[in-house]
Structures are given as C-alpha cells and as structure tokens.
Design an enzyme around this catalytic site. Structure first.
Site, PDB file in Angstrom:
ATOM      1  N   PRO A 229      53.860   8.108  29.103  1.00  0.00           N
ATOM      2  CA  PRO A 229      53.275   9.147  29.960  1.00  0.00           C
ATOM      3  C   PRO A 229      54.228   9.653  31.030  1.00  0.00           C
ATOM      4  O   PRO A 229      54.022   9.409  32.208  1.00  0.00           O
ATOM      5  CB  PRO A 229      52.063   8.448  30.577  1.00  0.00           C
ATOM      6  N   CYS A 230      55.249  10.389  30.602  1.00  0.00           N
ATOM      7  CA  CYS A 230      56.206  10.900  31.583  1.00  0.00           C
ATOM      8  C   CYS A 230      55.558  11.980  32.442  1.00  0.00           C
ATOM      9  O   CYS A 230      56.089  12.340  33.486  1.00  0.00           O
ATOM     10  CB  CYS A 230      57.463  11.425  30.889  1.00  0.00           C
ATOM     11  N   HIS A 231      54.382  12.462  32.015  1.00  0.00           N
ATOM     12  CA  HIS A 231      53.696  13.467  32.832  1.00  0.00           C
ATOM     13  C   HIS A 231      53.111  12.854  34.102  1.00  0.00           C
ATOM     14  O   HIS A 231      52.689  13.569  34.989  1.00  0.00           O
ATOM     15  CB  HIS A 231      52.595  14.142  32.014  1.00  0.00           C
TER      16      HIS A 231
END
Length: 262
Positions: A229-231
DNA sequence: GGTTCTCTGCCGC
DNA sequence: GCGGCAGAGAACC
C-alpha cells in the site's frame, strides 16, 4: 556472522555474540534489519546460490558451494527461492513464465500478473493494450501469456483488495528489489488500512531517518499497486505527495479505506 | 513422524 | 531496555 557462515549459526550463538538473550536479540534484530535472522540467512543463501550459478560450471557444485548440504533440499525449494529451475536461471530468466489478466475495478482497469511463486505485478490504467505493453517491457525476457483458470483466485483477491480495502487478503507476492526497497515495501505493508504514514516516518522506521527521498523513490518503484500500500505514504506536511497511478486514484483509495474504518 | 529450533504475544523487572 | 515463558509453527533428520 550470518554472512560469514554457510549455515545459519544457532540463535543462541548469535545472541551470545551480541551479549543479549536469544529472545531479546531476536526482537532487536528484527527491528533493526526488518526480517528475522533466519529469513536474513535464507535471503543471503539465495543470493549466494545465484552468484554461484553464474560462475560455477556445475549446478551441483554451485548448490553445495552456496551452503546447501544436499541438493534435493535445494531443489525442494528452488521454485520458491529462484522462481524457476537452476537451468532456467542460468539462461537469464528465459523460460520464466508470467501469467496475466486485465479486469475492470473501481479504479479503472487493473492488470494482475504472476509467476508460479506469486503476484509480481499489479498496475492500474485505462487502456488494456497499454497495460499489457508496459508489462512486457518490465519483463522483457519472460514468456508472458494470458492467465488460465487457476490464476483467477489471485486476480479476484486483488480486485477484492481494491473494492474492500479494509479486509486483509493474503496473496503470495513475488517481488524483486534491492534490500532497501524490500524494507520500504515491508514497512508499507505494516501500515494498517485506514491509516497513513509520512515518508519521513517510514525512513525512521527502517532505520534510515535521512533517506526520506530514497523512501519516496522506493515507494514509486512498488511493483504491486495496492497489495503493497504505497498509497498510504504521505508527505510530512499532510499533502498527498505523488502517486504513480495518478493522484486521483490515491485519493480514492484513501477515502475508501477511511470510510471502511468506521 | 518425532525432535529441535524459530518466532511472537504477553508479562515482569 | 531487557529477560523469560508459552505455544504454535517451521525446519530438520
């Protein structure tokens, strides 16, 4: 000590050398390095067998040289460690098979690709042909084919992760990166759904407080959107920062996760 | 298939 | 910050 030895020295020995109890040593090690001593040793052995395979004319020789004490032990898990047989590895990944599927999701189109080991690529876009082209460019040596039936469950899991971000899905991943990237990606996966962390916090968490920009770059290099989850990584001033798949998607993902938390 | 080692949550000092 | 137990799980033989 781990790197200097062919096989993993017992936890006790390592702890003694560090002057700590095995329990505490194990925890400190994991906190500092990001993986457990055993995982670290396994990764190191994989690296060693890869170099050996490149320089040693005999595969069996390479396996023993890398510290495996039987080659059946090695073959048992070569799929997991190399993602292919040693012979294929020598040919430079030629013969590595990647399956992929493209399907609609709440964020547009999503492409999911995987090796026999796990998902190796998740990308988002609007145009199927563009997505497929990008995949071929990212894995130029692999043979890439449309997914068969057995691949469906991974695709469904990814779509589910996008539409129900609060639920944790356990899809196996097959992502290759530098040690630093791996640590950043691991740190990202530890951020719970509905929460965020700043690039600076992540940098501090992995023990490189100054490497804020490098963390940002590693986030951008994340090969599997949403699964890592780089967001959930934001700028220190609270602004969204960037997103490889467009800020609008980052915003949508975060909003959906926030809602799901209530 | 049993034995030994790893790993982690929980607790105490 | 550190040590230790319990108990599940993984690796090993």
């Amino acid at each position: 000590m781990i790197e200097a030895n062919d096989t993993l020295p017992p936890l006790n020995t390592l702890a003694q050398a560090a002057g700590l109890s095995p329990y505490h040593f194990h925890r400190v090690f994991k906190k500092a390095v990001g993986v457990t001593p055993r995982q670290y040793a396994a990764a190191h052995q994989t690296k060693r067998v890869q170099t050996q395979l490149r320089i040693n004319p005999s595969i069996t020789g390479a396996i023993y040289e890398a510290g495996y004490n039987s080659n059946s032990r090695f073959y048992e898990r070569s799929h997991r460690t190399l993602g292919m047989t040693p012979t294929q590895f020598r040919r430079g990944g030629t013969g590595m098979t990647i399956q992929f599927a493209i399907t609609p999701c709440p964020l547009g189109l999503v492409l999911v690709a995987g090796t026999p080991v796990g998902v190796c690529s998740v990308t988002l876009g609007e145009n199927a042909a563009t997505l497929e082209q990008a995949l071929r460019k990212a894995f130029p040596k692999a043979s890439i084919e449309k997914a068969g039936k057995d691949f469906k469950s991974w695709v469904q899991a990814v779509v589910r992760q996008i539409s129900h971000p609060a639920e944790r899905t356990d899809v196996p991943l097959d992502i290759r990166g530098t040690a630093f990237q791996q640590r950043v990606w691991q740190a990202l996966r530890e951020i719970p759904s509905g929460q965020t962390a700043t690039y600076a916090e992540i940098a501090a968490h992995i023990g490189h407080p100054k490497a804020v920009r490098a963390v940002g770059t590693a986030c951008g290099a994340n090969p599997v959107a949403v699964l890592v989850p780089c967001h959930r990584a934001l700028r220190t001033d609270g602004k969204l920062g960037g997103y490889r798949w467009g800020l609008e998607r980052k915003k949508q993902l975060l909003e959906k996760e926030k809602e799901a938390r209530e």
